[in-house]
Design a protein around this motif. Structure first.
Motif, PDB file in Angstrom:
ATOM      1  N   ARG A 196      34.174  60.123  53.614  1.00 28.22           N
ATOM      2  CA  ARG A 196      33.335  60.664  52.928  1.00 28.22           C
ATOM      3  C   ARG A 196      31.920  60.205  53.147  1.00 28.22           C
ATOM      4  N   ASN A 197      30.936  61.038  52.719  1.00 26.95           N
ATOM      5  CA  ASN A 197      29.483  60.762  53.193  1.00 26.95           C
ATOM      6  C   ASN A 197      28.824  59.911  52.179  1.00 26.95           C
ATOM      7  N   TYR A 198      29.135  60.119  50.779  1.00 30.69           N
ATOM      8  CA  TYR A 198      28.614  59.290  49.852  1.00 30.69           C
ATOM      9  C   TYR A 198      29.534  59.327  48.487  1.00 30.69           C
ATOM     10  N   LYS A 199      29.498  58.455  47.801  1.00 29.11           N
ATOM     11  CA  LYS A 199      30.329  58.297  46.482  1.00 29.11           C
ATOM     12  C   LYS A 199      29.617  57.422  45.464  1.00 29.11           C
ATOM     13  N   LYS A 200      29.925  58.168  44.309  1.00 29.46           N
ATOM     14  CA  LYS A 200      29.706  57.184  43.224  1.00 29.46           C
ATOM     15  C   LYS A 200      30.400  55.883  42.924  1.00 29.46           C
ATOM     16  N   ILE A 201      29.782  54.610  42.648  1.00 32.90           N
ATOM     17  CA  ILE A 201      30.286  53.435  42.634  1.00 32.90           C
ATOM     18  C   ILE A 201      30.902  53.056  41.257  1.00 32.90           C
ATOM     19  N   SER A 202      32.108  53.116  40.946  1.00 33.13           N
ATOM     20  CA  SER A 202      32.629  53.112  39.506  1.00 33.13           C
ATOM     21  C   SER A 202      33.174  51.525  39.282  1.00 33.13           C
ATOM     22  N   LEU A 203      33.475  50.964  40.414  1.00 30.33           N
ATOM     23  CA  LEU A 203      34.314  49.575  40.219  1.00 30.33           C
ATOM     24  C   LEU A 203      33.991  48.690  41.517  1.00 30.33           C
ATOM     25  N   VAL A 204      33.649  47.210  41.318  1.00 32.47           N
ATOM     26  CA  VAL A 204      33.387  46.475  42.226  1.00 32.47           C
ATOM     27  C   VAL A 204      34.715  45.397  42.261  1.00 32.47           C
ATOM     28  N   ILE A 205      35.217  45.203  43.540  1.00 43.33           N
ATOM     29  CA  ILE A 205      36.157  44.190  43.621  1.00 43.33           C
ATOM     30  C   ILE A 205      35.881  43.168  44.650  1.00 43.33           C
ATOM     31  N   THR A 206      35.811  41.865  44.290  1.00 41.22           N
ATOM     32  CA  THR A 206      35.578  40.812  45.021  1.00 41.22           C
ATOM     33  C   THR A 206      36.768  39.830  45.445  1.00 41.22           C
ATOM     34  N   LEU A 207      36.721  39.843  46.821  1.00 46.04           N
ATOM     35  CA  LEU A 207      37.823  39.158  47.346  1.00 46.04           C
ATOM     36  C   LEU A 207      37.235  37.805  47.815  1.00 46.04           C
ATOM     37  N   GLU A 208      38.026  36.771  47.434  1.00 46.07           N
ATOM     38  CA  GLU A 208      37.580  35.517  47.581  1.00 46.07           C
ATOM     39  C   GLU A 208      38.916  34.625  48.260  1.00 46.07           C
ATOM     40  N   LEU A 209      38.824  33.699  49.020  1.00 49.37           N
ATOM     41  CA  LEU A 209      39.660  32.775  49.395  1.00 49.37           C
ATOM     42  C   LEU A 209      40.443  32.062  48.135  1.00 49.37           C
ATOM     43  N   TRP A 210      41.684  31.931  47.789  1.00 48.00           N
ATOM     44  CA  TRP A 210      42.464  31.403  46.791  1.00 48.00           C
ATOM     45  C   TRP A 210      41.994  29.752  46.755  1.00 48.00           C
ATOM     46  N   ASP A 211      41.439  29.715  45.434  1.00 50.68           N
ATOM     47  CA  ASP A 211      41.054  28.254  45.098  1.00 50.68           C
ATOM     48  C   ASP A 211      42.195  27.671  44.097  1.00 50.68           C
ATOM     49  N   GLN A 212      42.877  26.503  44.561  1.00 49.57           N
ATOM     50  CA  GLN A 212      43.889  26.081  43.427  1.00 49.57           C
ATOM     51  C   GLN A 212      43.236  25.421  42.286  1.00 49.57           C
ATOM     52  N   LYS A 213      41.888  25.160  42.389  1.00 46.09           N
ATOM     53  CA  LYS A 213      41.300  24.575  41.117  1.00 46.09           C
ATOM     54  C   LYS A 213      40.610  25.762  40.263  1.00 46.09           C
ATOM     55  N   LYS A 214      40.632  26.703  40.538  1.00 47.39           N
ATOM     56  CA  LYS A 214      40.187  27.999  39.584  1.00 47.39           C
ATOM     57  C   LYS A 214      41.342  28.799  38.811  1.00 47.39           C
ATOM     58  N   VAL A 215      40.729  28.979  37.651  1.00 50.77           N
ATOM     59  CA  VAL A 215      41.845  29.807  36.777  1.00 50.77           C
ATOM     60  C   VAL A 215      41.569  31.529  36.791  1.00 50.77           C
ATOM     61  N   TYR A 216      42.387  32.019  37.413  1.00 47.50           N
ATOM     62  CA  TYR A 216      42.316  33.486  37.540  1.00 47.50           C
ATOM     63  C   TYR A 216      42.857  34.160  36.243  1.00 47.50           C
ATOM     64  N   ASP A 217      42.439  35.207  35.967  1.00 40.46           N
ATOM     65  CA  ASP A 217      42.725  36.188  35.188  1.00 40.46           C
ATOM     66  C   ASP A 217      44.135  36.715  35.284  1.00 40.46           C
ATOM     67  N   ARG A 218      45.107  36.620  34.252  1.00 37.39           N
ATOM     68  CA  ARG A 218      46.623  36.800  34.509  1.00 37.39           C
ATOM     69  C   ARG A 218      46.853  38.048  33.755  1.00 37.39           C
ATOM     70  N   LEU A 219      46.039  38.335  32.604  1.00 40.30           N
ATOM     71  CA  LEU A 219      46.459  39.371  31.707  1.00 40.30           C
ATOM     72  C   LEU A 219      45.438  40.553  31.829  1.00 40.30           C
ATOM     73  N   GLY A 220      44.412  40.422  32.462  1.00 37.42           N
ATOM     74  CA  GLY A 220      43.211  41.503  32.631  1.00 37.42           C
ATOM     75  C   GLY A 220      42.477  41.639  31.397  1.00 37.42           C
ATOM     76  N   LEU A 221      42.387  40.829  30.624  1.00 37.51           N
ATOM     77  CA  LEU A 221      41.631  40.952  29.327  1.00 37.51           C
ATOM     78  C   LEU A 221      40.104  40.681  29.460  1.00 37.51           C
ATOM     79  N   GLU A 222      39.748  39.920  30.308  1.00 38.88           N
ATOM     80  CA  GLU A 222      38.311  39.452  30.815  1.00 38.88           C
ATOM     81  C   GLU A 222      37.961  40.541  31.379  1.00 38.88           C
ATOM     82  N   GLU A 223      36.721  40.703  30.898  1.00 42.59           N
ATOM     83  CA  GLU A 223      35.569  41.771  31.403  1.00 42.59           C
ATOM     84  C   GLU A 223      34.515  41.292  32.148  1.00 42.59           C
TER      85      GLU A 223
END
Length: 314
Positions: free
Chosen positions: A222-249
């Protein structure tokens, strides 16, 4: 940096240059267009000289009704200023001699179109808003997934391009890789596209640069597209607590617009393409009012309140 000049309008809308050829490279700084009706009546107190001026049937009819030649000359002299980018006459109407004379003195370009005033004003406004919209560039990949514009961000080497390649293989469409140019076309609308130099190209480490359209066909880009969602990829950090339910916005601000953002940890064995694909589908469901995480949380709360939920130890 100047984005639009009067010459661009001449080329885009096939306008006829009547006079003021020396001023066709004047910059246009705002998408607002002025129809100087009050100015034709002599009220210049709030004259927006920095705007593109559009004279239609109403304005010129009033002007031709002025019997005093000095007033007619004075109105056109004040209409043409050093700030004025240009004046456009609609409906292929005759251009007043007083306006041509003032144009030649001040080098304000006078253009003419055969389009009706209202339609011409709408076309000019849409074009200028698109060209003059606030813009920025972000390092990432933009993919159209089930109609959702997903901007994939993360540190260099985390696997953004490889994930985009897998998504393209699964039938989704690439918009931009490595650098995404973003324009804010309205208050809550961000449009992303690829720089012309790298359009349709994807860089895979160890493989090199590939042309997605050549390999997968025109349906893969596609030549262009409206941006609706941002997904950030990061290397797994054992000390970080990741969202498991999907309630955090979480939200990410791009220019003046806030976009929902999700953070996905990367580690061996995780199929990022499938996860991002599901994230896009889940985003669509949330917009339709179906939030699985919130429904589960509400159901669990009701079970606890009614006493039907029993905490069992194993």
């Amino acid at each position: 940096m100047v984005k639009v000049r009067m010459k661009d309008l001449i080329d885009k809308f096939n306008l006829e240059l009547i006079s003021g050829e020396e001023g066709i490279h004047r910059p246009i700084q705002t998408s607002d267009i002025s129809r100087p009706g009050l100015e034709m009546a002599g009220f210049f107190t709030y004259y927006p000289a920095e705007r593109l001026q559009l004279l239609g049937k109403t304005e010129l009819s009033f002007f031709y009704g002025l019997e005093d030649p000095l007033k007619r000359k004075e109105r056109m002299d004040r209409l043409c200023t050093d700030e004025t980018p240009g004046i456009i006459i609609s409906r292929s109407m005759d251009v007043p001699e007083e306006l041509i004379e003032a144009s030649e003195r001040t080098e304000v370009p006078i253009l003419r179109s055969n389009v009706t005033t209202t339609r011409l004003s709408s076309r000019l406004t849409n074009f200028l808003e698109g060209q003059l919209a606030p813009s920025t560039a972000i390092h990432g990949v933009l993919v159209d997934i089930y109609g959702v514009g997903v901007l994939i961000t993360g540190q260099s080497g985390v696997g953004k391009s490889e994930t985009a390649l897998e998504l393209v293989k699964r039938g989704h469409r690439l918009v931009a890789d490595d650098s995404v140019e973003i324009k804010q076309e309205s208050e809550n609308t961000l449009i992303g596209n690829a720089p012309e130099l790298i359009q349709h190209l994807l860089e895979i480490r160890g493989l090199g640069i590939i042309n997605v359209m050549t390999l997968f066909g025109a349906g893969a880009i596609r030549n262009y597209k409206k941006i609706s969602l941002v997904i950030t990829l990061e290397l797994w950090d054992q000390k970080k607590v990741y969202d498991r339910l999907g309630l955090e916005e979480d939200m990410m601000q791009i220019i003046d617009t806030k976009i929902p953002r999700m953070t996905i940890p990367v580690r061996p064995g995780r199929n990022l393409a499938v996860i991002i694909e599901v994230a896009a589908m889940n985003f669509r469901l949330k917009n339709m009012g179906m939030n699985a995480a919130r429904q589960f949380s509400e159901r669990l709360t009701r079970e606890i309140q009614t006493g039907d939920y029993e905490d069992t130890e194993y």
